[in-house]
Write an enzyme that holds these catalytic residues in place. Structure first.
Site, PDB file in Angstrom:
ATOM      1  N   ARG A 114      10.489 -64.085  37.636  1.00  0.00           N
ATOM      2  CA  ARG A 114      11.680 -63.349  37.232  1.00  0.00           C
ATOM      3  C   ARG A 114      12.532 -63.974  36.148  1.00  0.00           C
ATOM      4  NH1 ARG A 114      14.553 -61.128  42.521  1.00  0.00           N
ATOM      5  NH2 ARG A 114      13.495 -59.162  42.595  1.00  0.00           N
TER       6      ARG A 114
ATOM      7  N   ARG B 212       3.706 -62.902  32.546  1.00  0.00           N
ATOM      8  CA  ARG B 212       3.945 -61.497  32.909  1.00  0.00           C
ATOM      9  C   ARG B 212       3.635 -60.540  31.753  1.00  0.00           C
ATOM     10  NH1 ARG B 212       8.452 -57.855  33.392  1.00  0.00           N
ATOM     11  NH2 ARG B 212       8.647 -57.013  35.504  1.00  0.00           N
TER      12      ARG B 212
ATOM     13  N   ARG C  79      12.494 -66.234  46.290  1.00  0.00           N
ATOM     14  CA  ARG C  79      11.963 -65.598  45.079  1.00  0.00           C
ATOM     15  C   ARG C  79      12.056 -66.529  43.856  1.00  0.00           C
ATOM     16  NH1 ARG C  79      11.599 -60.029  46.021  1.00  0.00           N
ATOM     17  NH2 ARG C  79      10.212 -60.114  44.258  1.00  0.00           N
TER      18      ARG C  79
ATOM     19  N   ASP D  95       2.823 -61.155  47.160  1.00  0.00           N
ATOM     20  CA  ASP D  95       3.789 -60.121  47.538  1.00  0.00           C
ATOM     21  C   ASP D  95       3.553 -59.712  48.982  1.00  0.00           C
ATOM     22  OD1 ASP D  95       5.955 -58.470  46.032  1.00  0.00           O
ATOM     23  OD2 ASP D  95       5.011 -57.076  47.420  1.00  0.00           O
TER      24      ASP D  95
ATOM     25  N   TYR E 229       7.872 -49.389  53.495  1.00  0.00           N
ATOM     26  CA  TYR E 229       7.175 -49.023  52.248  1.00  0.00           C
ATOM     27  C   TYR E 229       6.015 -48.076  52.514  1.00  0.00           C
ATOM     28  CZ  TYR E 229      10.009 -52.402  49.795  1.00  0.00           C
ATOM     29  OH  TYR E 229      11.073 -53.065  49.247  1.00  0.00           O
TER      30      TYR E 229
HETATM   31  O1  CP3 Z   1       9.306 -66.790  45.019  1.00  0.00           O
HETATM   32  C1  CP3 Z   1       8.676 -65.748  44.806  1.00  0.00           C
HETATM   33  O2  CP3 Z   1       9.055 -64.839  44.011  1.00  0.00           O
HETATM   34  C2  CP3 Z   1       7.365 -65.663  45.482  1.00  0.00           C
HETATM   35  C3  CP3 Z   1       6.721 -64.389  45.381  1.00  0.00           C
HETATM   36  C4  CP3 Z   1       7.312 -63.147  45.997  1.00  0.00           C
HETATM   37  C5  CP3 Z   1       7.245 -61.885  45.340  1.00  0.00           C
HETATM   38  N1  CP3 Z   1       7.603 -60.929  46.224  1.00  0.00           N
HETATM   39  C6  CP3 Z   1       6.802 -61.676  43.943  1.00  0.00           C
HETATM   40  C7  CP3 Z   1       7.254 -60.459  43.209  1.00  0.00           C
HETATM   41  C8  CP3 Z   1       7.856 -62.931  47.270  1.00  0.00           C
HETATM   42  C9  CP3 Z   1       8.237 -63.944  48.346  1.00  0.00           C
HETATM   43  C10 CP3 Z   1       8.011 -61.517  47.413  1.00  0.00           C
HETATM   44  C11 CP3 Z   1       8.490 -60.881  48.646  1.00  0.00           C
HETATM   45  C12 CP3 Z   1       8.834 -59.455  48.648  1.00  0.00           C
HETATM   46  N2  CP3 Z   1       8.254 -58.425  47.944  1.00  0.00           N
HETATM   47  C13 CP3 Z   1       9.834 -58.892  49.465  1.00  0.00           C
HETATM   48  C14 CP3 Z   1      10.637 -59.657  50.498  1.00  0.00           C
HETATM   49  C15 CP3 Z   1      11.688 -60.507  49.880  1.00  0.00           C
HETATM   50  C16 CP3 Z   1      12.885 -59.770  49.425  1.00  0.00           C
HETATM   51  O3  CP3 Z   1      13.243 -59.975  48.234  1.00  0.00           O
HETATM   52  O4  CP3 Z   1      13.481 -59.053  50.204  1.00  0.00           O
HETATM   53  C17 CP3 Z   1       9.884 -57.504  49.209  1.00  0.00           C
HETATM   54  C18 CP3 Z   1      10.822 -56.495  49.839  1.00  0.00           C
HETATM   55  C19 CP3 Z   1       8.868 -57.218  48.238  1.00  0.00           C
HETATM   56  C20 CP3 Z   1       8.478 -55.892  47.684  1.00  0.00           C
HETATM   57  C21 CP3 Z   1       8.658 -55.862  46.219  1.00  0.00           C
HETATM   58  N3  CP3 Z   1       7.836 -56.508  45.306  1.00  0.00           N
HETATM   59  C22 CP3 Z   1       9.661 -55.177  45.479  1.00  0.00           C
HETATM   60  C23 CP3 Z   1      10.778 -54.357  46.089  1.00  0.00           C
HETATM   61  C24 CP3 Z   1       9.420 -55.428  44.119  1.00  0.00           C
HETATM   62  C25 CP3 Z   1      10.127 -54.846  42.901  1.00  0.00           C
HETATM   63  C26 CP3 Z   1      11.476 -55.397  42.674  1.00  0.00           C
HETATM   64  C27 CP3 Z   1      11.513 -56.897  42.411  1.00  0.00           C
HETATM   65  O5  CP3 Z   1      11.700 -57.651  43.352  1.00  0.00           O
HETATM   66  O6  CP3 Z   1      11.390 -57.308  41.232  1.00  0.00           O
HETATM   67  C28 CP3 Z   1       8.322 -56.297  44.039  1.00  0.00           C
HETATM   68  C29 CP3 Z   1       7.714 -56.844  42.809  1.00  0.00           C
HETATM   69  C30 CP3 Z   1       7.659 -58.315  42.694  1.00  0.00           C
HETATM   70  N4  CP3 Z   1       7.217 -59.170  43.663  1.00  0.00           N
HETATM   71  C31 CP3 Z   1       8.001 -59.060  41.536  1.00  0.00           C
HETATM   72  C32 CP3 Z   1       7.731 -60.415  41.849  1.00  0.00           C
HETATM   73  C33 CP3 Z   1       7.877 -61.606  40.954  1.00  0.00           C
HETATM   74  C34 CP3 Z   1       8.526 -58.474  40.215  1.00  0.00           C
HETATM   75  C35 CP3 Z   1       7.542 -57.634  39.490  1.00  0.00           C
HETATM   76  C36 CP3 Z   1       6.787 -58.339  38.389  1.00  0.00           C
HETATM   77  O7  CP3 Z   1       6.841 -59.580  38.287  1.00  0.00           O
HETATM   78  O8  CP3 Z   1       6.123 -57.655  37.628  1.00  0.00           O
END
Ligand code: CP3
Length: 341
Positions: free
Chosen positions: A29, A38, A25, A74, A151
């Site tokens: 963030r 964002r 990730r 995602d 999900y």
């Molecule tokens: O390096 C990276 O961040 C690459 C991109 C990436 C995102 N999601 C962007 C994202 C990756 C590799 C993921 C994978 C993902 N998404 C997983 C598996 C990895 C893990 O952490 O277990 C899961 C379970 C998700 C589902 C998901 N997406 C959730 C539960 C959430 C909300 C909570 C959170 O993680 O912030 C997201 C949103 C999300 N995906 C964000 C980002 C940067 C945050 C929301 C935003 O930026 O507005």
């Protein structure tokens, strides 16, 4: 040819001068340059606009110089491509207003042409590869079928995923039909990502550890193995299962190039359970990045010694937390880059 091929060499089990490093990730963030984007664009706009997704992907590389980039996207684009509505609610996370709860609803789901339905991801990959200019490899990813089912059935995040388990245990035929449709879509999707240019893929089984070892085999591993079998001739496959230490033996024999380890499993135990020959990736507690930089440096060096510098990719044990100070993330990356035996 890729100039910095440390990551690919570690995946192939070759001897390296130091282990490669990236952070799960890492795109987003905690980075101010990410937060600026964002503020202007909602989540799926960022995912669906190749200019934005590729920019976010290269931001951490520019700032810290990790040895691999991971595409900003995602795991939930897969249910979207299958026609299931997914929203990302601020301060709440994923929300699926029409969760799948019956065999009838599973039967109505389509298996799309992933390359076509997710063409914006393929465009983002091509644009990212141009921006990276062969400096470091690019990782593509997907959720495991079980984690995606969680999900689709629960409709949102959960501490227990009780509704997802309820479908599996009360109507296993419906659950398996859904898992197979997700698997077929995921294989198609990851193959398209490889054709578009990713150098490796990671399967995230974020919720595998919610299952008992026996149920894990039936509802999660069986489908991850199909993905590995379908992809391993095309690219390097990394499998990360959070809380899945009980399955490490199985994972080591699967044909995957590397296994992700979370921070609850020691390096010694992970090496023991995987037979000592396969590349491992992990496993710094993401919350440990809240320690002072000096202590991060010391603990990262210890972590590398415990795993060994070869057949090892330094990483966190799960995704980076949003509240990590920038200099602490730097201390993590630099500790690996400065590692000397
Ligand atoms: O390096 C990276 O961040 C690459 C991109 C990436 C995102 N999601 C962007 C994202 C990756 C590799 C993921 C994978 C993902 N998404 C997983 C598996 C990895 C893990 O952490 O277990 C899961 C379970 C998700 C589902 C998901 N997406 C959730 C539960 C959430 C909300 C909570 C959170 O993680 O912030 C997201 C949103 C999300 N995906 C964000 C980002 C940067 C945050 C929301 C935003 O930026 O507005």
């Amino acid at each position: 040819m890729i100039k910095n091929d440390l990551f690919l060499r570690a995946l192939r089990g070759e001897t390296v001068s130091r282990p490669p490093v990236w952070m799960m990730r890492q795109a987003g963030r905690y980075l101010p340059e990410f937060m600026a984007i964002r503020e202007k664009y909602d989540f799926f706009t960022r995912c669906q606009t190749p200019e934005l997704a590729s920019e976010i992907t290269v931001q951490p590389i520019r700032r810290y110089g990790m040895d691999a980039a991971i595409l900003f996207s995602d795991i939930l684009v897969i249910p979207q491509a299958m026609g299931i509505e997914v929203q990302m609610k601020p301060d709440f996370g994923p929300y699926l207003p029409h969760p799948i709860r019956s065999k009838k609803e599973v039967d109505a789901i389509r298996v799309p042409d992933a390359a076509e339905a997710l063409d914006y991801v393929m465009q983002a990959i091509r644009m990212t590869k141009e921006k990276l200019a062969d400096e470091v490899p690019l990782i593509g990813f997907a959720g495991s079928p079980w984690t995606i089912l969680c999900y689709c059935v629960q409709g949102q995040g959960s501490k227990s995923f009780d509704k997802a388990k309820a479908l599996c245990f009360s109507d296993p035929r419906a659950a398996h039909a859904l898992l197979q449709k997700i698997t077929d879509t995921t294989i198609d999707y990851l193959k398209a990502k490889v054709r578009a240019g990713v150098d490796a893929v990671q399967v995230f089984d974020s919720w595998g550890g919610m299952l008992s070892p026996e149920d894990y085999q039936e509802f999660s591993w069986h489908y991850i193995q199909q993905i590995i079998d379908a992809l391993k001739e095309d690219t390097e496959v990394i499998v990360f299962g959070k809380g899945c230490w009980f399955a490490l033996g199985e994972m080591a024999k699967s044909g995957a190039s590397a296994i992700g380890i979370d921070w609850t499993c020691s390096a010694r135990n992970a090496r023991y359970l995987t037979g000592g020959k396969i590349t491992l990736q992990g496993n710094f507690d993401p919350a440990r990045l809240l320690s002072p930089p000096d202590e991060i440096t010391r603990r990262v060096t210890e972590m590398i010694r415990a795993f060994g510098k070869d057949r090892y990719i330094a990483n966190l044990g799960h995704g980076i937390l949003p509240n990590i100070p920038l200099e602490n993330a730097r201390a993590f990356v630099d500790a690996v880059k400065n590692f000397k035996e």
